[in-house]
Design a protein around this motif. Structure first.
Motif, mmCIF file in Angstrom:
data_model
loop_
_atom_site.group_PDB
_atom_site.id
_atom_site.type_symbol
_atom_site.label_atom_id
_atom_site.label_comp_id
_atom_site.label_asym_id
_atom_site.label_seq_id
_atom_site.Cartn_x
_atom_site.Cartn_y
_atom_site.Cartn_z
ATOM 1 N N ARG A 25 9.152 70.003 35.760
ATOM 2 C CA ARG A 25 10.422 70.652 35.405
ATOM 3 C C ARG A 25 11.282 70.896 36.645
ATOM 4 O O ARG A 25 12.497 70.687 36.624
ATOM 5 C CB ARG A 25 10.170 71.966 34.678
ATOM 6 N N ASP A 26 10.648 71.356 37.714
ATOM 7 C CA ASP A 26 11.381 71.570 38.970
ATOM 8 C C ASP A 26 12.005 70.271 39.471
ATOM 9 O O ASP A 26 13.148 70.252 39.912
ATOM 10 C CB ASP A 26 10.443 72.108 40.055
ATOM 11 N N LEU A 27 11.235 69.204 39.402
ATOM 12 C CA LEU A 27 11.734 67.928 39.896
ATOM 13 C C LEU A 27 12.825 67.349 39.004
ATOM 14 O O LEU A 27 13.769 66.726 39.489
ATOM 15 C CB LEU A 27 10.576 66.939 40.043
ATOM 16 N N GLY A 41 -5.520 59.747 45.050
ATOM 17 C CA GLY A 41 -5.676 59.386 46.450
ATOM 18 C C GLY A 41 -5.231 60.508 47.352
ATOM 19 O O GLY A 41 -5.382 61.683 47.020
ATOM 20 N N GLY A 42 -4.627 60.149 48.462
ATOM 21 C CA GLY A 42 -4.229 61.126 49.466
ATOM 22 C C GLY A 42 -3.086 62.026 49.053
ATOM 23 O O GLY A 42 -2.933 63.120 49.576
ATOM 24 N N CYS A 43 -2.261 61.595 48.106
ATOM 25 C CA CYS A 43 -1.126 62.390 47.636
ATOM 26 C C CYS A 43 -1.234 62.607 46.141
ATOM 27 O O CYS A 43 -1.950 61.890 45.446
ATOM 28 C CB CYS A 43 0.190 61.684 47.951
ATOM 29 N N ASP A 44 -0.505 63.596 45.638
ATOM 30 C CA ASP A 44 -0.565 63.943 44.215
ATOM 31 C C ASP A 44 0.557 63.328 43.395
ATOM 32 O O ASP A 44 0.370 62.984 42.239
ATOM 33 C CB ASP A 44 -0.529 65.466 44.045
ATOM 34 N N LEU A 45 1.753 63.217 43.986
ATOM 35 C CA LEU A 45 2.917 62.734 43.241
ATOM 36 C C LEU A 45 3.674 61.678 44.038
ATOM 37 O O LEU A 45 3.758 61.753 45.264
ATOM 38 C CB LEU A 45 3.889 63.884 42.951
ATOM 39 N N LEU A 46 4.248 60.735 43.322
ATOM 40 C CA LEU A 46 5.161 59.754 43.897
ATOM 41 C C LEU A 46 6.516 59.996 43.239
ATOM 42 O O LEU A 46 6.647 59.880 42.023
ATOM 43 C CB LEU A 46 4.676 58.333 43.626
ATOM 44 N N VAL A 47 7.499 60.361 44.047
ATOM 45 C CA VAL A 47 8.817 60.729 43.543
ATOM 46 C C VAL A 47 9.824 59.679 43.999
ATOM 47 O O VAL A 47 10.004 59.469 45.197
ATOM 48 C CB VAL A 47 9.232 62.126 44.062
ATOM 49 N N LYS A 48 10.465 59.021 43.027
ATOM 50 C CA LYS A 48 11.501 58.033 43.334
ATOM 51 C C LYS A 48 12.851 58.729 43.288
ATOM 52 O O LYS A 48 13.180 59.402 42.314
ATOM 53 C CB LYS A 48 11.472 56.901 42.318
ATOM 54 N N VAL A 49 13.627 58.548 44.363
ATOM 55 C CA VAL A 49 14.892 59.249 44.522
ATOM 56 C C VAL A 49 16.015 58.236 44.756
ATOM 57 O O VAL A 49 15.827 57.250 45.466
ATOM 58 C CB VAL A 49 14.803 60.233 45.718
ATOM 59 N N ASN A 50 17.155 58.498 44.164
ATOM 60 C CA ASN A 50 18.355 57.690 44.369
ATOM 61 C C ASN A 50 19.469 58.650 44.769
ATOM 62 O O ASN A 50 19.946 59.428 43.944
ATOM 63 C CB ASN A 50 18.718 56.941 43.090
ATOM 64 N N ALA A 51 19.859 58.605 46.030
ATOM 65 C CA ALA A 51 20.835 59.581 46.536
ATOM 66 C C ALA A 51 22.096 58.876 47.036
ATOM 67 O O ALA A 51 22.007 57.902 47.772
ATOM 68 C CB ALA A 51 20.219 60.395 47.662
ATOM 69 N N PRO A 52 23.266 59.379 46.643
ATOM 70 C CA PRO A 52 24.511 58.780 47.113
ATOM 71 C C PRO A 52 24.863 59.189 48.542
ATOM 72 O O PRO A 52 25.748 58.622 49.152
ATOM 73 C CB PRO A 52 25.550 59.316 46.127
#
Length: 69
Positions: A25-27, A41-52
């Protein structure tokens, strides 16, 4: 021109109890976030970001979350 990036995020252990619902929800509230995937694995989340604009602003939004380890 937009910039795409992938952030690998570690979640603090005490926030993993409810299946990441609050974290998702935060994301979703961050408009630059396109997708969020749980990974093993070593991380919990993979977050794909598209920033202008500059990606550092989005990175700072993520780092400000209390659940980021």
């Amino acid at each position: 021109m937009a910039i795409k990036a992938y952030f690998m995020v570690n979640v603090a252990e005490k926030f993993c109890q409810n299946g990441y619902r609050d974290i998702f929800r935060d994301l979703e509230a961050i408009r630059e976030v396109e997708t969020v995937e749980r990974v093993s694995g070593g991380c919990d989340l993979l977050v794909k970001v598209n920033a202008p604009i500059r990606m550092i602003f989005v990175a700072n939004k993520l780092l400000a979350k209390e659940w980021v380890k």
